[in-house]
Write a protein that holds these residues in place. Sequence first.
Motif, PDB file in Angstrom:
ATOM      1  N   PRO A 145       6.409   9.411  -3.564  1.00 36.33           N
ATOM      2  CA  PRO A 145       5.899   7.902  -3.619  1.00 36.33           C
ATOM      3  C   PRO A 145       5.024   7.788  -5.017  1.00 36.33           C
ATOM      4  CG  PRO A 145       5.257   9.272  -1.697  1.00 36.33           C
ATOM      5  CD  PRO A 145       5.876  10.183  -2.487  1.00 36.33           C
ATOM      6  N   ALA A 146       4.909   8.767  -5.752  1.00 28.37           N
ATOM      7  CA  ALA A 146       3.908   8.675  -6.992  1.00 28.37           C
ATOM      8  C   ALA A 146       4.955   8.034  -7.971  1.00 28.37           C
ATOM      9  CB  ALA A 146       3.354   9.816  -7.477  1.00 28.37           C
ATOM     10  N   GLU A 147       6.137   8.678  -7.781  1.00 31.28           N
ATOM     11  CA  GLU A 147       7.151   7.767  -8.845  1.00 31.28           C
ATOM     12  C   GLU A 147       7.634   6.592  -8.532  1.00 31.28           C
ATOM     13  OE1 GLU A 147      10.807  10.449  -8.589  1.00 31.28           O
ATOM     14  OE2 GLU A 147      11.755   8.905 -10.067  1.00 31.28           O
ATOM     15  N   VAL A 148       7.689   6.026  -7.095  1.00 27.89           N
ATOM     16  CA  VAL A 148       7.985   4.971  -6.823  1.00 27.89           C
ATOM     17  C   VAL A 148       6.658   3.858  -7.076  1.00 27.89           C
ATOM     18  CG1 VAL A 148       8.289   3.394  -4.866  1.00 27.89           C
ATOM     19  CG2 VAL A 148       9.430   5.833  -4.768  1.00 27.89           C
ATOM     20  N   LEU A 149       5.615   4.204  -6.903  1.00 27.07           N
ATOM     21  CA  LEU A 149       4.563   3.475  -7.162  1.00 27.07           C
ATOM     22  C   LEU A 149       4.429   3.119  -8.798  1.00 27.07           C
ATOM     23  CD1 LEU A 149       2.014   4.696  -4.521  1.00 27.07           C
ATOM     24  CD2 LEU A 149       3.125   2.529  -4.475  1.00 27.07           C
ATOM     25  N   ALA A 150       4.685   4.105  -9.431  1.00 29.17           N
ATOM     26  CA  ALA A 150       4.859   3.997 -11.028  1.00 29.17           C
ATOM     27  C   ALA A 150       5.747   2.951 -11.249  1.00 29.17           C
ATOM     28  CB  ALA A 150       5.022   5.327 -11.354  1.00 29.17           C
ATOM     29  N   ARG A 151       6.876   2.869 -10.650  1.00 30.09           N
ATOM     30  CA  ARG A 151       7.912   2.010 -10.908  1.00 30.09           C
ATOM     31  C   ARG A 151       7.440   0.576 -10.666  1.00 30.09           C
ATOM     32  NH1 ARG A 151      14.058   3.484 -10.209  1.00 30.09           N
ATOM     33  NH2 ARG A 151      13.626   5.798 -10.325  1.00 30.09           N
ATOM     34  N   PHE A 152       6.734   0.489  -9.550  1.00 33.69           N
ATOM     35  CA  PHE A 152       6.375  -0.948  -8.994  1.00 33.69           C
ATOM     36  C   PHE A 152       5.434  -1.574  -9.794  1.00 33.69           C
ATOM     37  CE2 PHE A 152       7.388  -0.283  -4.122  1.00 33.69           C
ATOM     38  CZ  PHE A 152       8.959  -0.076  -4.604  1.00 33.69           C
ATOM     39  N   ALA A 153       4.404  -0.459 -10.426  1.00 30.34           N
ATOM     40  CA  ALA A 153       3.182  -0.737 -11.204  1.00 30.34           C
ATOM     41  C   ALA A 153       3.833  -1.552 -12.600  1.00 30.34           C
ATOM     42  CB  ALA A 153       2.336   0.363 -11.427  1.00 30.34           C
ATOM     43  N   THR A 154       4.752  -1.199 -12.798  1.00 33.97           N
ATOM     44  CA  THR A 154       5.217  -1.550 -14.482  1.00 33.97           C
ATOM     45  C   THR A 154       6.119  -2.820 -14.058  1.00 33.97           C
ATOM     46  OG1 THR A 154       7.079  -0.243 -14.336  1.00 33.97           O
ATOM     47  CG2 THR A 154       5.055   0.458 -15.599  1.00 33.97           C
ATOM     48  N   ALA A 155       6.268  -3.294 -12.762  1.00 34.74           N
ATOM     49  CA  ALA A 155       7.252  -4.580 -12.460  1.00 34.74           C
ATOM     50  C   ALA A 155       6.743  -5.731 -12.701  1.00 34.74           C
ATOM     51  CB  ALA A 155       7.692  -4.418 -11.087  1.00 34.74           C
ATOM     52  N   ASP A 156       7.280  -6.778 -13.239  1.00 37.57           N
ATOM     53  CA  ASP A 156       6.860  -8.069 -13.266  1.00 37.57           C
ATOM     54  C   ASP A 156       6.424  -8.558 -11.740  1.00 37.57           C
ATOM     55  OD1 ASP A 156       6.377 -10.898 -14.060  1.00 37.57           O
ATOM     56  OD2 ASP A 156       8.510 -11.128 -14.085  1.00 37.57           O
ATOM     57  N   ARG A 157       5.279  -9.261 -11.486  1.00 38.80           N
ATOM     58  CA  ARG A 157       4.861  -9.554 -10.175  1.00 38.80           C
ATOM     59  C   ARG A 157       5.919 -10.459  -9.458  1.00 38.80           C
ATOM     60  NH1 ARG A 157       0.411  -9.885  -6.133  1.00 38.80           N
ATOM     61  NH2 ARG A 157       1.404 -11.580  -4.721  1.00 38.80           N
ATOM     62  N   ALA A 158       6.347 -11.339 -10.313  1.00 43.09           N
ATOM     63  CA  ALA A 158       7.469 -12.328  -9.714  1.00 43.09           C
ATOM     64  C   ALA A 158       8.696 -11.741  -9.581  1.00 43.09           C
ATOM     65  CB  ALA A 158       7.620 -13.549 -10.976  1.00 43.09           C
TER      66      ALA A 158
END
Lengths: 198, 198
Positions: free
Chosen positions: A79-92
């Motif tokens: 999950p740390a890897e998944v959340l790291a990807r989500f954190a860098t994603a454009d909110r839109a």
Amino acid sequence: MTGAAPEAGQGPRGRRPGPTETRAAILDAARALFGDKGYDGASVRAVARAAGVDPALVHHFYGGKQGLFVAAMRFPVDPAEVLARFATADRAAFPETMARTFLEFWDDPDRRAPILALFRSAMTNERAAAMMREFVTAALLERVAEGQGVPLERVQAAAAQLVGMAVLRYVLRVEPMASLGRDELVALLAPALRAHFG
Amino acid sequence: MTGAAPEAGQGPRGRRPGPTETRAAILDAARALFGDKGYDGASVRAVARAAGVDPALVHHFYGGKQGLFVAAMRFPVDPAEVLARFATADRAAFPETMARTFLEFWDDPDRRAPILALFRSAMTNERAAAMMREFVTAALLERVAEGQGVPLERVQAAAAQLVGMAVLRYVLRVEPMASLGRDELVALLAPALRAHFG
């Protein structure tokens, strides 16, 4: 980000490496306690006590309960890897990022079989279901709900869209869904995910 | 609408009843052929031949291949019943009708256990998966795609939203999704289904 354990024989690092036996004892104790108490019911302290080591050593090796669970259960998605990807994603573009990340994990040939095995086990075994439910909720879904500022049931509804797609595409293999390219699937699913994150 | 077989001893009806042994022979032959050839590969004609009866008798008893499959496999949901509900639904409220119908079947205590057993079997057994895939596609998903005038993959994406919800609510039992009332769940899921039906 690769999650690989340090190789033996790489020579000394900055931090003192634990002996292989100590790691093995910690992972054995963790498997026993997670299996017995579930994810929520087991603690780093109890695992350390069962393995005869200081809790600080468990934190040092695995970063905490979540990392310990991923290592001990050989959980195929960190999950740390998944959340790291989500954190860098454009909110839109979060719905597209969520769909693409999910598909990349399932489409990775090294992960597909273990993910499928884990999923089947959770579908047919109450103890495995409870462990998956507790771990995925605490390590992933609650954090996405917090990060996106939406109620937990909306994150669960979005997760349900992706889990159901995996059932149809990878398990039941219905056509055309089983043969769609990743970009086509992201385009198909993102509007529904957007309806949940609104 | 109940799907119950006519009781023995109800006395004569308008149509000549087949002897119990003939029905049993047809259903035995159907189970063997569906199991062996799958839903697409088996035919009413082949089942009739294996049971030593005229194909017209199979049609008379079961209305065709779909009804024969539902009866022989004790399939817990009759697609004819589902499609009848969909046919009377307001087109604008189709997503709500689809979600509500799905939930009513899963929430029915008489159907929950057989639906769950069938689903688990399709998740872990390739032959059961193929049979489910072929039957649900031909008897339900393709007809909804036709009725709603949308491509099949959009109906599959909507079905995936509902199937994934069932996994989270009934199998993994994640909270709050497992405890939401039916109206709350319909309201939660309908916007995503609407995104697929456009």
